[in-house]
Scaffold this motif. Structure first.
Motif, PDB file in Angstrom:
ATOM      1  N   GLU A 268     -20.247  50.111 -74.070  1.00  0.00           N
ATOM      2  CA  GLU A 268     -19.077  50.893 -74.469  1.00  0.00           C
ATOM      3  C   GLU A 268     -19.355  51.687 -75.734  1.00  0.00           C
ATOM      4  OE1 GLU A 268     -14.254  50.219 -75.042  1.00  0.00           O
ATOM      5  OE2 GLU A 268     -15.606  48.513 -74.813  1.00  0.00           O
ATOM      6  N   SER A 273     -15.759  54.308 -72.902  1.00  0.00           N
ATOM      7  CA  SER A 273     -15.070  53.344 -72.043  1.00  0.00           C
ATOM      8  C   SER A 273     -15.456  53.465 -70.582  1.00  0.00           C
ATOM      9  CB  SER A 273     -13.552  53.517 -72.199  1.00  0.00           C
ATOM     10  OG  SER A 273     -13.171  54.844 -71.884  1.00  0.00           O
ATOM     11  N   ARG A 280     -14.087  49.135 -70.808  1.00  0.00           N
ATOM     12  CA  ARG A 280     -13.064  48.443 -71.578  1.00  0.00           C
ATOM     13  C   ARG A 280     -12.356  47.390 -70.729  1.00  0.00           C
ATOM     14  NH1 ARG A 280     -10.425  52.530 -73.011  1.00  0.00           N
ATOM     15  NH2 ARG A 280      -8.647  52.425 -71.606  1.00  0.00           N
TER      16      ARG A 280
END
Length: 643
Positions: A268, A273, A280
């Motif tokens: 990440e 993300s 995430r």
């Protein structure tokens, strides 16, 4: 990065890994000499095998074991029965020494959580019996019990207490104590070396995080390498030889979910993300999975072993597939770090498949024992760990590529900013030169206007007075020539005085004092005045800060005006000059011994001097010099700057 280059890099990495493993194997084995397995006797299943009694063994009144009062059966026969599966609590194993020429036999017990060892009826070892806990992993435990070398008279009793129904026979072996320590060292050295290498990576990365706390990518990679290295080190029998790490081995299963969580957080940091925020989301899921595993570790041992055992493989597989898909859809370019990440996936999958084959097909083990003894002895138990090490190493190479890209971007940005600053500097220099040229022209025009105004004032005043005197003389010359003559003399004196003032103003305009020292400039004027008039001037100069041209001209004009007026109007023959810095201001003080000072309207010279001093933000004062003569004092700020 193309598929061909990725395959080539994968093949090169795998080849280098195999070469390193082969070199380490030859080093540990002492070269290519023929390999012989150490002689280890399995006390339970090897002939003649161990006897078993389900239940507590009775004791004599003096506390000795009464093993002759119970019916013993072969452990290998009882182990597979329904009775054994339903039995809970204590049971006893009895066996003797094998028919092996062991000079110093030692007993090693593993994979048992609560047990006692009796040698010839005497208690030799008690483990986890007083405060029993299930939070132990004794698969790598090294608690050696020395046995008497007399095979014919030595009897070993092993008392085991089960936490749940069923027999847990564990692994009970007898070996020669002289070779057992060397066997532990050689067999566990490869895994221990890989673990130490990972711990070194972790230390370097965590040190980098301490130096760059705003970049958590260092911490995430350090956490991944740390849990991987610590897990490998704790799960070696070599570490257990120095200290009992059974409890640490049990909790070290948490290294898997923690390491997986650190890896996803690392991705990440590198790629954001991900597609549909998948990185995430996975991080949140893994965080919950880690918490569940930690709770199970404390409350429910079987559930904990299931979560961190077979279930963890499916978690790792799903995480790998989803993150790989996300990375392929990433808008970031397919750079070097992405290639290393995929190589790590492939290497881990390869070694994971090999470990799966070893677990699912037991028939492979005899073949490896006979056909690949070096791999079977040194690497078989560490097959998956070699894959984990290779995976973390590839992630480390991806991290190094990321840092190299950052460094290159920083260098490019610095070069760009440097070029921009150089351009701005050149523009600023050109602008500064233009500004200085303009200011110099303005200064010249201001000086010329000031001199023109002074000349206008001088000539206007003096010539007006001369004209008036000449008009009066014109009217008187016919009536009273004697009365007209003083008028003509006064007019001539006014013209002469005006001409002198104009010459003085022109000299001030021509005088270039910018490059001269103020003290030298005033000293020259004092020497010239002494030679011309014969007066005595006592000058005292203190330290002065750098002065600009206007400040020097004011000091020069003040000294010139003070000397001229003192000689001409006061008849002074001695002067005292003080020049220095007082209370942050330039102080000029000139006193003479002439006629006492009498207040009169200031002439043109003093008026001009007063205006110049006012331009500097200073003050001019004229007064009595202590009962005799006059005193002129000027003050202006020392920090004032003028062009």
């Amino acid at each position: 990065m193309t598929a061909t280059s990725l395959i080539g890099k994968y093949a090169a990495f795998l080849t280098a890994l195999l070469v390193v493993c082969a070199a380490a194997t030859l080093l540990l084995n002492g070269g290519r000499a023929s390999f012989e397995y150490p002689r280890i006797f399995g006390a339970i299943y090897n002939e003649p095998g161990a006897d078993i009694y389900l239940g507590e063994l009775p004791r004599t009144p003096d506390g000795a074991l009464a093993d002759g009062e119970v019916a013993w059966r072969k452990a290998a026969v009882v182990a597979g029965t329904a009775e054994a599966a339903a039995h809970a609590g204590a049971y006893w194993l009895r066996f003797g020494l094998p028919d092996e020429p062991f000079d110093a036999p030692v007993l090693r017990v593993r994979q048992l959580s609560h047990y006692e060892v009796y040698v010839n009826g005497d208690l030799a070892l008690s483990y986890n019996m007083h405060r029993p806990t299930f939070r132990l992993d004794t698969s790598k435990q090294v608690r050696l019990v020395s046995l008497p070398p007399d095979r014919s008279s030595t009897v070993v009793h092993l008392r085991v207490v089960n936490d749940a129904p069923g027999l847990a026979l564990g692994r009970v072996t007898i070996a020669d104590g002289k070779t057992e320590y060397g066997d532990l060292l050689r067999r566990n050295a490869p895994r221990a070396l890989l673990a130490v290498a990972l711990l070194v990576m972790a230390a370097a990365s965590l040190l980098g995080f301490l130096m760059n706390v705003r970049r958590p990518v260092y911490a995430y990679f350090g956490a991944l390498a740390l849990v991987s290295g610590a897990s490998g080190l704790v799960h070696t029998s070599l570490a257990h030889f120095f200290i009992d790490l059974s409890a640490a081995s049990y909790y070290m299963r948490l290294a898997f979910p923690i390491g997986l969580l650190a890896f996803v957080a690392f991705l990440e940091q590198l790629y954001g993300s991900g597609v549909y925020a998948v990185h995430r989301r996975i991080r949140y899921v893994l965080g919950g999975y880690t918490v569940v595993c930690a709770v199970a570790a404390w409350t429910n041992g079987p559930a904990y072993l299931q979560l961190t055992g077979p279930a963890s493989m499916w978690v790792a597989f799903a995480c790998g597939v989803v993150t790989a898909y996300s990375l392929t859809r990433s808008p970031s370019p397919a750079d070097g770090k992405l290639g290393w990440i995929f190589i790590g996936y492939c290497v881990l999958a390869l070694f994971g498949a090999a470990q799966w084959v070893l677990a699912v097909f037991p028939s492979v083990h005899p073949m490896l024992h006979d056909q690949a003894p070096l791999y079977n002895y040194y690497w078989k138990e560490s097959t998956l760990y070699v894959g984990i090490f290779s995976f973390v190493a590839c992630i480390g190479l991806a991290f190094a590529s990321h840092l190299r890209d950052l460094h290159q971007r920083v260098e490019d940005l610095v070069a760009q900013r440097t070029a921009e600053l150089e351009t701005k500097h050149r523009q600023l220099q050109a602008s500064t030169r233009e500004t200085f040229e303009a200011l110099r022209e303005v200064s010249v025009w201001e000086e010329r206007n000031r001199i023109a105004q002074e000349i206008h004032n001088i000539l206007g005043h003096q010539l007006t007075g001369a004209a008036m005197q000449m008009e009066a003389a014109k009217r008187l010359i016919r009536l009273d020539p004697d009365a007209a003559l003083p008028r003509i003399e006064t007019a001539l004196e006014s013209v002469r005085r005006g001409l002198g003032d104009v010459r003085s103003a022109v000299r001030m305009m021509k005088m270039d004092v910018g490059g001269q020292d103020a003290v030298d400039l005033l000293s020259e004027l004092i020497d010239a005045t002494k030679d011309l008039t014969g007066v005595d001037v006592d000058a005292e100069f203190g330290p002065l800060p750098p002065l600009d041209a206007l400040q020097k001209k004011v000091l020069y004009y003040a000294l010139q005006e003070g000397l001229t007026n003192g000689i001409k109007h006061g008849g002074a023959r001695r002067f005292e000059l003080e020049l220095g810095v007082e209370d942050g201001a330039i102080r000029f003080a000139l006193r003479n011994d002439g006629e006492p000072y009498a207040p009169v309207p200031r002439g043109f010279g003093l008026s001009t001097l007063h205006d110049r001093v006012a331009e500097l933000g200073g003050t001019l004062a004229i007064g009595d010099a202590g009962g005799r003569g006059a005193a002129l004092e000027i003050r202006f700020p020392a920090s004032q700057a003028h062009l």
